[in-house]
Design a protein around this motif. Structure first.
Motif, PDB file in Angstrom:
ATOM      1  N   VAL A  22       1.059   2.671  -4.087  1.00  0.00           N
ATOM      2  CA  VAL A  22       0.160   1.968  -5.131  1.00  0.00           C
ATOM      3  C   VAL A  22       0.721   0.583  -5.175  1.00  0.00           C
ATOM      4  CG1 VAL A  22      -0.112   1.652  -7.570  1.00  0.00           C
ATOM      5  CG2 VAL A  22       0.722   3.995  -6.670  1.00  0.00           C
ATOM      6  N   ILE A  23      -0.441  -0.265  -5.060  1.00  0.00           N
ATOM      7  CA  ILE A  23      -0.098  -2.025  -5.336  1.00  0.00           C
ATOM      8  C   ILE A  23      -0.448  -2.061  -6.873  1.00  0.00           C
ATOM      9  CG2 ILE A  23      -0.860  -4.101  -4.370  1.00  0.00           C
ATOM     10  CD1 ILE A  23      -1.011  -2.869  -1.833  1.00  0.00           C
ATOM     11  N   ALA A  24       0.616  -2.749  -7.251  1.00  0.00           N
ATOM     12  CA  ALA A  24       0.280  -3.156  -8.808  1.00  0.00           C
ATOM     13  C   ALA A  24       0.279  -4.820  -8.632  1.00  0.00           C
ATOM     14  CB  ALA A  24       1.407  -2.814  -9.513  1.00  0.00           C
ATOM     15  N   VAL A  25      -0.673  -5.014  -9.604  1.00  0.00           N
ATOM     16  CA  VAL A  25      -0.843  -6.621  -9.648  1.00  0.00           C
ATOM     17  C   VAL A  25      -1.303  -7.136 -10.991  1.00  0.00           C
ATOM     18  CG1 VAL A  25      -3.464  -6.357  -8.820  1.00  0.00           C
ATOM     19  CG2 VAL A  25      -2.303  -8.665  -8.338  1.00  0.00           C
ATOM     20  N   THR A  26      -0.718  -8.339 -11.580  1.00  0.00           N
ATOM     21  CA  THR A  26      -0.872  -9.150 -12.561  1.00  0.00           C
ATOM     22  C   THR A  26      -2.330  -9.382 -12.511  1.00  0.00           C
ATOM     23  OG1 THR A  26       1.264  -9.785 -12.791  1.00  0.00           O
ATOM     24  CG2 THR A  26      -0.415 -10.756 -14.221  1.00  0.00           C
ATOM     25  N   ASN A  27      -3.294  -9.145 -13.514  1.00  0.00           N
ATOM     26  CA  ASN A  27      -4.569  -9.794 -13.563  1.00  0.00           C
ATOM     27  C   ASN A  27      -5.079 -10.528 -14.572  1.00  0.00           C
ATOM     28  OD1 ASN A  27      -5.080  -7.499 -15.183  1.00  0.00           O
ATOM     29  ND2 ASN A  27      -7.137  -7.139 -14.629  1.00  0.00           N
ATOM     30  N   ARG A  28      -4.104 -10.569 -15.610  1.00  0.00           N
ATOM     31  CA  ARG A  28      -4.291 -11.076 -16.896  1.00  0.00           C
ATOM     32  C   ARG A  28      -2.969 -11.293 -17.917  1.00  0.00           C
ATOM     33  NH1 ARG A  28      -5.154  -6.012 -17.601  1.00  0.00           N
ATOM     34  NH2 ARG A  28      -4.579  -4.910 -19.585  1.00  0.00           N
ATOM     35  N   PRO A  29      -2.723 -12.338 -18.692  1.00  0.00           N
ATOM     36  CA  PRO A  29      -3.635 -13.451 -18.742  1.00  0.00           C
ATOM     37  C   PRO A  29      -2.814 -14.534 -17.796  1.00  0.00           C
ATOM     38  CG  PRO A  29      -1.968 -13.218 -20.557  1.00  0.00           C
ATOM     39  CD  PRO A  29      -1.804 -12.084 -19.589  1.00  0.00           C
ATOM     40  N   GLY A  30      -3.235 -15.637 -17.448  1.00  0.00           N
ATOM     41  CA  GLY A  30      -2.698 -16.467 -16.744  1.00  0.00           C
ATOM     42  C   GLY A  30      -3.828 -17.656 -16.081  1.00  0.00           C
ATOM     43  N   LEU A  31      -3.403 -18.331 -15.214  1.00  0.00           N
ATOM     44  CA  LEU A  31      -4.206 -19.574 -14.621  1.00  0.00           C
ATOM     45  C   LEU A  31      -5.260 -18.812 -13.834  1.00  0.00           C
ATOM     46  CD1 LEU A  31      -1.372 -22.242 -13.682  1.00  0.00           C
ATOM     47  CD2 LEU A  31      -3.050 -22.218 -15.659  1.00  0.00           C
ATOM     48  N   PRO A  32      -6.580 -18.854 -14.071  1.00  0.00           N
ATOM     49  CA  PRO A  32      -7.647 -18.152 -13.115  1.00  0.00           C
ATOM     50  C   PRO A  32      -7.234 -18.281 -11.857  1.00  0.00           C
ATOM     51  CG  PRO A  32      -8.573 -19.242 -15.160  1.00  0.00           C
ATOM     52  CD  PRO A  32      -7.088 -19.745 -15.062  1.00  0.00           C
ATOM     53  N   GLY A  33      -7.279 -19.636 -11.308  1.00  0.00           N
ATOM     54  CA  GLY A  33      -6.902 -19.877  -9.889  1.00  0.00           C
ATOM     55  C   GLY A  33      -5.727 -19.245  -9.050  1.00  0.00           C
ATOM     56  N   SER A  34      -4.731 -18.802 -10.066  1.00  0.00           N
ATOM     57  CA  SER A  34      -3.607 -18.261  -9.486  1.00  0.00           C
ATOM     58  C   SER A  34      -3.474 -17.011  -9.554  1.00  0.00           C
ATOM     59  CB  SER A  34      -2.337 -18.749 -10.643  1.00  0.00           C
ATOM     60  OG  SER A  34      -2.036 -20.214 -10.367  1.00  0.00           O
ATOM     61  N   LEU A  35      -4.231 -16.272 -10.763  1.00  0.00           N
ATOM     62  CA  LEU A  35      -4.596 -14.938 -10.778  1.00  0.00           C
ATOM     63  C   LEU A  35      -5.238 -14.686  -9.493  1.00  0.00           C
ATOM     64  CD1 LEU A  35      -5.116 -14.673 -14.620  1.00  0.00           C
ATOM     65  CD2 LEU A  35      -3.094 -13.564 -13.448  1.00  0.00           C
ATOM     66  N   LEU A  36      -6.408 -15.190  -9.199  1.00  0.00           N
ATOM     67  CA  LEU A  36      -7.117 -14.738  -8.204  1.00  0.00           C
ATOM     68  C   LEU A  36      -6.786 -14.730  -6.947  1.00  0.00           C
ATOM     69  CD1 LEU A  36     -10.352 -16.768  -9.061  1.00  0.00           C
ATOM     70  CD2 LEU A  36     -10.243 -14.184  -9.125  1.00  0.00           C
ATOM     71  N   VAL A  37      -5.541 -15.530  -6.441  1.00  0.00           N
ATOM     72  CA  VAL A  37      -4.997 -15.220  -5.290  1.00  0.00           C
ATOM     73  C   VAL A  37      -4.128 -14.148  -5.301  1.00  0.00           C
ATOM     74  CG1 VAL A  37      -3.007 -16.414  -4.043  1.00  0.00           C
ATOM     75  CG2 VAL A  37      -4.520 -17.930  -5.140  1.00  0.00           C
ATOM     76  N   GLY A  38      -3.592 -13.630  -6.430  1.00  0.00           N
ATOM     77  CA  GLY A  38      -2.817 -12.455  -6.386  1.00  0.00           C
ATOM     78  C   GLY A  38      -3.755 -11.254  -6.324  1.00  0.00           C
ATOM     79  N   ILE A  39      -4.762 -11.036  -7.213  1.00  0.00           N
ATOM     80  CA  ILE A  39      -5.372  -9.957  -7.140  1.00  0.00           C
ATOM     81  C   ILE A  39      -6.315 -10.063  -5.749  1.00  0.00           C
ATOM     82  CG2 ILE A  39      -5.801  -9.801  -9.528  1.00  0.00           C
ATOM     83  CD1 ILE A  39      -8.947  -9.867  -9.213  1.00  0.00           C
ATOM     84  N   SER A  40      -6.740 -11.007  -5.092  1.00  0.00           N
ATOM     85  CA  SER A  40      -7.619 -10.988  -4.076  1.00  0.00           C
ATOM     86  C   SER A  40      -6.603 -10.333  -2.843  1.00  0.00           C
ATOM     87  CB  SER A  40      -7.874 -12.292  -3.474  1.00  0.00           C
ATOM     88  OG  SER A  40      -8.972 -12.866  -4.514  1.00  0.00           O
ATOM     89  N   TYR A  41      -5.422 -10.838  -3.013  1.00  0.00           N
ATOM     90  CA  TYR A  41      -4.421 -10.440  -1.832  1.00  0.00           C
ATOM     91  C   TYR A  41      -4.408  -8.894  -2.074  1.00  0.00           C
ATOM     92  CZ  TYR A  41      -0.876 -10.953   1.510  1.00  0.00           C
ATOM     93  OH  TYR A  41       0.133 -10.716   2.627  1.00  0.00           O
ATOM     94  N   ALA A  42      -4.004  -8.402  -3.194  1.00  0.00           N
ATOM     95  CA  ALA A  42      -3.680  -6.991  -3.443  1.00  0.00           C
ATOM     96  C   ALA A  42      -4.940  -6.123  -3.209  1.00  0.00           C
ATOM     97  CB  ALA A  42      -3.279  -6.991  -5.008  1.00  0.00           C
ATOM     98  N   LYS A  43      -6.145  -6.525  -3.546  1.00  0.00           N
ATOM     99  CA  LYS A  43      -7.273  -5.779  -3.082  1.00  0.00           C
ATOM    100  C   LYS A  43      -7.523  -5.567  -1.798  1.00  0.00           C
ATOM    101  CE  LYS A  43     -10.865  -7.172  -5.736  1.00  0.00           C
ATOM    102  NZ  LYS A  43     -11.618  -7.540  -6.794  1.00  0.00           N
ATOM    103  N   ALA A  44      -7.231  -6.848  -0.974  1.00  0.00           N
ATOM    104  CA  ALA A  44      -7.332  -6.857   0.626  1.00  0.00           C
ATOM    105  C   ALA A  44      -6.281  -5.889   0.933  1.00  0.00           C
ATOM    106  CB  ALA A  44      -7.228  -8.148   0.974  1.00  0.00           C
TER     107      ALA A  44
END
Ligand code: KG4
Ligand code: ZN
Length: 339
Positions: free
Chosen positions: A77-99
């Motif tokens: 399982v890949i777990a990733v923080t998707n909220r709350p936070g800086l939008p641009g920073s969160l997007l890097v993490g979830i894009s990487y996790a989703k990929a």
């Protein structure tokens, strides 16, 4: 179900990854702190944070896997923080996790960063339910009644600044650099954590916090002492070490009184609670941790404060929450977004 989780955390200025396994707990916990990149600006610059996450994330994830002596193929399982936070920073993490999840056909779990902090107390202890959790960091300060894994309610929060933000702003007033918490703690310790100036304690009857008044009280105290020019927004007493120490110490004692007061109130309002946990970056402060621990002793209540590496932002706490969410079957598909 047994799971091996890879967790990714990029909500603010730390690029972090961890591996957590049902039978072994935390197997690795790796972090790159961007503090040096932001220091010259006196706070986190969102654009710089996102770019740094993009640069570091592949290496941090790969180090977390190596430290845990596993490969991506061993991860369920890949777990990733998707909220709350800086939008641009969160997007890097979830894009990487989703990929990763897409390319390697892994399950995906979304984690709320604050829930990560709330359950960080479980990484090296087993707090009983129900318990009170005081979360104090740079972005958030709240009290929670925690009843089970994933089951918690906010019973008090800040009306304005977070506690860590107040440390950072007061430090900025005196040109002490970013982040302010550790510098203020150091200066206060040099004068024995005395209360020189009795800054006002907000007389509130509920469980709310408010720290902007305290910051303003410090500001006007500095102005009255001729140490701050309001029009030029300039600190004028850079060479007055004693003033730094006295202001830092008075501010810290006031902060301690406010936090303990709210805990005391919450404890009276919820007499069934069996323990108190204190988490988030501000819980790294030894003086505040001691104040909370002393009060819990007098209240005959269990006190749990995680080690510093789990108080500040980290991916181990995201992995812990990701693990119980996976066990609860709370998976996401690839449309997962940030909030
Ligand atoms: O939890 P954290 O690493 O990041 C957020 O989610 O915000 O907390 C960072 C905050 C900063 O505001 C920093 O000044 C504060 O935690 N902090 C401290 C100490 N160490 C870090 N505050 C008081 N005393 C400390 N020793
Ligand atoms: Zn945090």
């Amino acid at each position: 179900m047994k799971y091996r989780i890879l967790a990714i955390e990029t909500s603010c200025d730390e690029t972090a990854a961890a591996v957590y396994q049902t039978e072994r707990g935390v197997c690795s916990n790796v972090l790159f702190s961007q503090i040096e990149l932001h220091r010259q600006y006196g706070g986190v610059v969102p654009e710089i944070a996102s770019r740094s996450h993009i640069e570091k994330i592949p290496y941090i994830v790969s180090e977390a896997l190596t430290d845990a002596q596993v490969t991506l193929d061993d991860i369920d399982v890949i777990a990733v923080t998707n909220r709350p936070g800086l939008p641009g920073s969160l997007l890097v993490g979830i894009s990487y996790a989703k990929a990763l999840a897409y390319a390697k056909s892994k399950k995906l779990v979304a984690v709320n960063h604050i829930e990560g902090h709330i359950f960080s107390s479980f990484l090296e202890a087993t707090p009983p339910f129900p318990h009170l959790c005081l979360t104090a960091s740079g972005g958030h300060t709240s009290l929670y009644l925690v009843e089970d894994f994933g089951c918690y309610q906010e019973i008090g929060t800040t009306a304005d600044d977070a506690a860590g933000e107040a440390f950072d702003k007061v430090a900025k007033l005196m040109d002490l650099g970013y982040p302010g918490g550790p510098r203020i703690e150091q200066l206060a310790s040099e004068v024995g954590f005395q209360d020189f100036y009795r800054y006002p304690r907000l007389k509130k009857k509920d469980l709310q916090f408010s720290f902007s008044g305290l910051k303003t009280a410090v500001l006007y105290d500095l102005v009255n002492k001729g140490a701050y020019d309001l029009t030029k927004k300039k600190f004028l007493a850079g060479d007055n070490k004693r003033l730094h120490q006295e202001v830092a110490s008075s501010f810290l004692v006031c902060m301690g009184d406010i936090l303990v007061d709210r805990l005391q109130r919450a404890y009276s309002a919820y007499p069934a609670v069996k323990a108190v946990t204190f988490v988030g970056g501000v819980a790294c402060n030894r003086y505040l941790a001691d104040r909370v621990a002393q009060w819990t002793q007098s209240a005959r209540c269990l006190c749990i404060i995680p080690p510093r590496k789990f108080c500040t932002d980290n991916a181990a706490m995201v992995a812990f929450v990701g693990h119980y969410r996976a066990q609860q079957g709370l998976f996401e598909d690839l449309t997962l977004d940030i909030w």
